[in-house]
Design an enzyme around this catalytic site. Sequence first.
Site, PDB file in Angstrom:
ATOM      1  N   ASP A  50       0.839  -1.204   0.000  1.00  0.00           N
ATOM      2  CA  ASP A  50       0.000   0.000   0.000  1.00  0.00           C
ATOM      3  C   ASP A  50       0.871   1.251   0.000  1.00  0.00           C
ATOM      4  O   ASP A  50       1.638   1.478   0.937  1.00  0.00           O
ATOM      5  CB  ASP A  50      -0.891  -0.038   1.254  1.00  0.00           C
ATOM      6  CG  ASP A  50      -2.066   0.913   1.176  1.00  0.00           C
ATOM      7  OD1 ASP A  50      -2.106   1.750   0.262  1.00  0.00           O
ATOM      8  OD2 ASP A  50      -2.954   0.817   2.042  1.00  0.00           O
ATOM      9  N   ASP A  51       0.784   2.063  -1.057  1.00  0.00           N
ATOM     10  CA  ASP A  51       1.466   3.366  -1.109  1.00  0.00           C
ATOM     11  C   ASP A  51       2.992   3.241  -1.099  1.00  0.00           C
ATOM     12  O   ASP A  51       3.659   3.773  -0.215  1.00  0.00           O
ATOM     13  CB  ASP A  51       1.042   4.251   0.077  1.00  0.00           C
ATOM     14  CG  ASP A  51      -0.266   4.979  -0.147  1.00  0.00           C
ATOM     15  OD1 ASP A  51      -1.091   4.468  -0.911  1.00  0.00           O
ATOM     16  OD2 ASP A  51      -0.473   6.053   0.436  1.00  0.00           O
ATOM     17  N   CYS A  90      -6.046   4.719  -3.757  1.00  0.00           N
ATOM     18  CA  CYS A  90      -6.283   3.349  -3.306  1.00  0.00           C
ATOM     19  C   CYS A  90      -7.454   2.637  -3.974  1.00  0.00           C
ATOM     20  O   CYS A  90      -7.265   1.676  -4.705  1.00  0.00           O
ATOM     21  CB  CYS A  90      -6.469   3.354  -1.792  1.00  0.00           C
ATOM     22  SG  CYS A  90      -6.553   1.702  -1.090  1.00  0.00           S
ATOM     23  N   ASP A 261      -0.046  -0.754  -4.835  1.00  0.00           N
ATOM     24  CA  ASP A 261      -1.202  -0.206  -5.547  1.00  0.00           C
ATOM     25  C   ASP A 261      -0.936   1.104  -6.279  1.00  0.00           C
ATOM     26  O   ASP A 261      -1.605   1.415  -7.266  1.00  0.00           O
ATOM     27  CB  ASP A 261      -2.410  -0.077  -4.620  1.00  0.00           C
ATOM     28  CG  ASP A 261      -2.186   0.841  -3.434  1.00  0.00           C
ATOM     29  OD1 ASP A 261      -1.041   1.271  -3.194  1.00  0.00           O
ATOM     30  OD2 ASP A 261      -3.175   1.128  -2.729  1.00  0.00           O
ATOM     31  N   HIS A 262       0.036   1.895  -5.819  1.00  0.00           N
ATOM     32  CA  HIS A 262       0.450   3.118  -6.516  1.00  0.00           C
ATOM     33  C   HIS A 262       1.610   3.722  -5.753  1.00  0.00           C
ATOM     34  O   HIS A 262       1.924   3.313  -4.631  1.00  0.00           O
ATOM     35  CB  HIS A 262      -0.697   4.137  -6.618  1.00  0.00           C
ATOM     36  CG  HIS A 262      -1.284   4.518  -5.292  1.00  0.00           C
ATOM     37  ND1 HIS A 262      -0.667   5.386  -4.423  1.00  0.00           N
ATOM     38  CD2 HIS A 262      -2.426   4.121  -4.668  1.00  0.00           C
ATOM     39  CE1 HIS A 262      -1.398   5.521  -3.333  1.00  0.00           C
ATOM     40  NE2 HIS A 262      -2.469   4.756  -3.449  1.00  0.00           N
TER      41      HIS A 262
END
Length: 493
Positions: A50-51, A90, A261-262
Amino acid sequence: MKKYNLKLLLFGCISLTMISCSAQKKQEVANVKNSQSQNTKPNIIFYLSDDQDVYDYGCYGNEKVKTPAVDRIAREGILFENAFTGQAICAPSRSQLFTGKYPLKNGCFANHSKVKPDIVSITKQLRKLGYEVVLAGKSHVSPDEVFDWDKEWHAVERPEGPREYIPIDSIQRYFKTANKPFCMFITSYYPHSEYFNVDGASANDIKFYPFNESKKNNAAFIKDKAGYYRSIEEDNKQLDQVLAAADNYLGDNTLIIYSADHGVSGKFTVKDIGLKVPFVVRWPKVIIPGSKSNQLIHYTDVLPTFMDIAGGKATADMDGKSFLPILKGQDIEINKYVYGVRTNQNILNSEVFPSRMIRDSRYKYIRNFNSIEVVEKNLTNKPNVDFFIRRGATAFKNEPFEELYDLKNDPFEQNNLINKPELKEIKERLIKDLFSWMTFQGDFLNNQPGNMPLIKGKGKAGFRLDEDTPRRKIPDSIKNTLNEGDYLVIKHW
């Protein structure tokens, strides 16, 4: 002498018992692996962090951060150098993985929003192909009717870390007992902030890039980045546990993908620092270890690829394409272009500043539809509506209406080439294809100024522009002045 013999006898019995237990354990593991090997369809494990920036991994060139588990997957499988999500936030990013469709088409193009209720997601697509579909960890997608997981385990709180942890015991138990092919998404809460507290960090502990090298003397930034690196290490420990469990209980016919995710440094943007993602894949006896691919792949390609692996085909309404041939060693083009969208509404800052992006293997075009350059053309003659349109343009006053980058020579998008006459044909080609794609996606934006909707969900769903948030204050004179008719209302949110 008798006592000594008695001790020796007891020690021998204990040793034989330990050997017997060890042998039994090995036999249990062997039985599980043998049971798994009976499945002709591979198990699929997708681990999602995540992130996390693509630039913050050892296998992607950052020697300052420790990512041994991710590096191991890359070493034992394939590393994709041009993998992308269509939105650097997200929920919209994850919705693409689970639907095979870009955010505008699946309906989740603002954070905390839902996909359209008629979407047929990965759960139903893979279930009819004989798979059990499992989510372990963070969800952030809805509604439940669309994402009806066969099994779902939530993350676990622990006192030692700032974030929740993946449910590793449930994952291990499932690997050990699974008797049919499965697709499991293990979705971590790390390294997303809040980060670990790290004292004594210096600029020498951080790897800097053109987009953040101006912060080398910023003590707060360095401390935050050191905590972020520490959170990355913690996430790698979790991934290492998953790999160990897969090695112990699952056979070689197991596909493992790692991604994030990014990027956090480009969150909410359409720059590569937000949209470009790490993507490494291990599949013993199928993928050549240590291989790399420069081909453009996208999160919308994941579901079509899984369906291809499972013996099915992507549906005609999906945006993605299968990259299974690349996993099998073929260097073929999957996508000529990848696309990106940006919606700054429905987040805590909630400004009206939408953007769209198109990118091929070398060039990238961005249009910022509410740039300060064109904001006057976007006004509606409704003072309360125009307040928010102007506010959005002002919040990003340094971002031009159009951007064009040569990513071969300028991978961090530092030099805008939009006015270079020698690139005019490339610019016009990209613009044409971008707006063709937008029409196909059912985009509410178009090529004409004066179309700048305020968006929100039905009723009170989502963040209203005319209300305060913890990060944004609205003047009292403009609070609660917008009504439903002033918004483009997205009814399924």
